[in-house]
Design an enzyme around this catalytic site. Structure first.
Site, short mmCIF file in Angstrom:
data_model
loop_
_atom_site.label_atom_id
_atom_site.label_comp_id
_atom_site.label_asym_id
_atom_site.label_seq_id
_atom_site.Cartn_x
_atom_site.Cartn_y
_atom_site.Cartn_z
CE LYS A 8 -2.13 -1.12 3.85
NZ LYS A 8 -1.47 -2.40 4.13
NE ARG A 34 -4.87 -1.02 9.98
CZ ARG A 34 -3.81 -0.65 9.29
NH1 ARG A 34 -3.76 0.51 8.71
NH2 ARG A 34 -2.79 -1.47 9.18
NE ARG A 45 7.46 -2.95 6.21
CZ ARG A 45 6.14 -2.96 6.28
NH1 ARG A 45 5.43 -2.30 5.39
NH2 ARG A 45 5.52 -3.63 7.21
NE ARG A 79 5.80 -0.92 10.05
CZ ARG A 79 4.68 -0.90 9.32
NH1 ARG A 79 4.66 -0.28 8.15
NH2 ARG A 79 3.59 -1.48 9.76
NE ARG A 111 1.43 -5.07 10.93
CZ ARG A 111 2.59 -5.00 10.27
NH1 ARG A 111 3.70 -5.51 10.81
NH2 ARG A 111 2.66 -4.45 9.09
P1 AP5 Z 1 4.74 -1.66 1.88
O1 AP5 Z 1 4.43 -0.74 0.75
O2 AP5 Z 1 5.50 -1.13 3.03
O3 AP5 Z 1 3.40 -2.43 2.35
P2 AP5 Z 1 2.13 -1.90 3.12
O4 AP5 Z 1 0.93 -2.50 2.48
O5 AP5 Z 1 2.17 -0.42 3.26
O6 AP5 Z 1 2.32 -2.64 4.50
P3 AP5 Z 1 2.21 -2.11 5.99
O7 AP5 Z 1 2.88 -3.14 6.85
O8 AP5 Z 1 2.67 -0.69 6.10
O9 AP5 Z 1 0.68 -2.18 6.22
P4 AP5 Z 1 -0.03 -2.16 7.54
O10 AP5 Z 1 -1.41 -1.88 7.10
O11 AP5 Z 1 0.16 -3.37 8.36
O12 AP5 Z 1 0.74 -1.02 8.37
P5 AP5 Z 1 0.40 0.49 8.74
O13 AP5 Z 1 1.64 1.23 8.81
O14 AP5 Z 1 -0.71 0.99 7.89
O15 AP5 Z 1 5.53 -2.92 1.24
C1 AP5 Z 1 6.02 -3.95 2.07
C2 AP5 Z 1 7.40 -4.41 1.54
O16 AP5 Z 1 7.23 -5.02 0.27
C3 AP5 Z 1 8.41 -3.27 1.34
O17 AP5 Z 1 9.68 -3.72 1.73
C4 AP5 Z 1 8.37 -3.00 -0.17
O18 AP5 Z 1 9.61 -2.55 -0.65
C5 AP5 Z 1 8.03 -4.38 -0.72
N1 AP5 Z 1 7.22 -4.33 -1.94
C6 AP5 Z 1 6.18 -3.51 -2.21
N2 AP5 Z 1 5.65 -3.77 -3.42
C7 AP5 Z 1 6.38 -4.80 -3.93
C8 AP5 Z 1 6.33 -5.54 -5.15
N3 AP5 Z 1 5.42 -5.26 -6.08
N4 AP5 Z 1 7.22 -6.54 -5.33
C9 AP5 Z 1 8.15 -6.84 -4.38
N5 AP5 Z 1 8.25 -6.16 -3.19
C10 AP5 Z 1 7.38 -5.16 -2.98
O19 AP5 Z 1 -0.20 0.32 10.22
C11 AP5 Z 1 0.63 -0.08 11.27
C12 AP5 Z 1 -0.15 -0.09 12.57
O20 AP5 Z 1 -0.63 1.23 12.86
C13 AP5 Z 1 -1.41 -0.96 12.59
O21 AP5 Z 1 -1.11 -2.31 12.90
C14 AP5 Z 1 -2.22 -0.27 13.69
O22 AP5 Z 1 -1.74 -0.62 14.97
C15 AP5 Z 1 -1.91 1.19 13.47
N6 AP5 Z 1 -2.88 1.82 12.56
C16 AP5 Z 1 -2.63 2.36 11.33
N7 AP5 Z 1 -3.76 2.83 10.78
C17 AP5 Z 1 -4.75 2.58 11.67
C18 AP5 Z 1 -6.15 2.82 11.67
N8 AP5 Z 1 -6.77 3.38 10.64
N9 AP5 Z 1 -6.85 2.43 12.76
C19 AP5 Z 1 -6.27 1.88 13.82
N10 AP5 Z 1 -4.94 1.60 13.88
C20 AP5 Z 1 -4.19 1.95 12.81
MG MG Z 2 2.42 0.91 4.85
#
Ligand code: AP5
Ligand code: MG
Length: 236
Positions: free
Chosen positions: A13, A88, A127, A161, A172
């Protein structure tokens, strides 16, 4: 355009949002990045968020919704935004709907990134993100930085992270399936969802995403035209 990006942890994402936001000239708003910025600055919100994030749980709706709304009200988001990681759960989706309605605007589409779980695990395990700005994302194998351990964008230190441990990732994923996936049905009922495969090279996925959003916008325009036509017919 107002777009929501949804998909499991590690789907890409954040990676896609950076390119899509640039292509569409709208800001990328990631609640995860906003929480991580608060954690770095050691704010009260950051301390609270960290206790939930490290367990793989959602941060409570009340603070999350307030933070997201505050960001969406910034001047750069007046004409649109790309939401990554928000909403979410269904309560957050309802809160977003209400906020948009109050502003007299609507979502244009919800892009659902599909990726098998074994790929998610590989992506998260490799990552590395930047200490200065967690939207600068790398992968040790798939998109390595030019210099090991150093961010290509700002020379910041790269690190893994705290919530990217095997146990937290499992949690997660469970939270994603139970709490976040229901928003796909919620938005599908509004005809907003386009699902694409997030497998393949980053630029291939971006192209797929842009095509899907274009198709979604065209379908919507057509539906609006049909609606106006049928209203016109009724009036004559
Ligand atoms: P990346 O782009 O980093 O993936 P992502 O989908 O953004 O994954 P996240 O882990 O950030 O999602 P998440 O939803 O768990 O975390 P968030 O920070 O939102 O890509 C991943 C890896 O793959 C990278 O190394 C990249 O280089 C590689 N990659 C990408 N595309 C590729 C491809 N095509 N081919 C090969 N490799 C590739 O949330 C974290 C925490 O915050 C949550 O658990 C929660 O506690 C809190 N939080 C956030 N938002 C909320 C909310 N709305 N409500 C409540 N809690 C929340
Ligand atoms: Mg992310």
């Amino acid at each position: 355009m107002r777009i929501v990006l949804v998909g499991p942890p590690g789907a890409g994402k954040g990676t896609q949002a950076a390119f899509l936001a640039k292509n569409l000239s709208i800001p990328h708003i990631s609640t995860g990045d906003l929480f991580r910025a608060n954690i770095s600055r050691q704010t009260e919100l950051g301390k609270l968020a960290k206790s939930y994030m490290d367990e793989g749980n959602l941060v409570p709706d009340e603070v999350t919704i307030a933070m997201a709304k505050d960001r969406m009200e910034q001047p750069d988001a007046v004409n649109g935004f790309l939401l990554d990681g928000f909403p979410r759960n269904v309560s957050q989706a309802e809160a977003l709907d209400q906020a948009l309605k109050a502003d007299g605007v609507e979502l244009d589409g919800v892009l659902d990134l599909e990726v098998p779980e074994d790929e998610v695990v590989k992506r998260i395990a490799g990552r590395r993100i930047c200490r200065n700005d967690s939207s600068h994302v790398f992968h040790v194998t798939y998109s390595p930085p030019k210099k090991e351990g150093v961010c290509d964008v700002c020379d910041g230190e790269l690190y893994q992270r705290d919530d990217d441990t095997e146990e937290t990732v499992r949690k997660r994923l469970e939270v994603y399936h139970t709490q976040t996936e229901p928003i796909i049905d919620y938005y599908a009922a509004q005809g907003l969802v386009v699902t694409i495969s997030a497998l393949g090279k980053v630029d291939e996925v971006t192209k797929r995403a842009m095509d899907a959003l274009k198709g979604q916008a065209e379908g919507r325009e057509q539906r609006d035209e049909d609606k106006n036509d049928s209203r016109g017919d009724g009036g004559e």
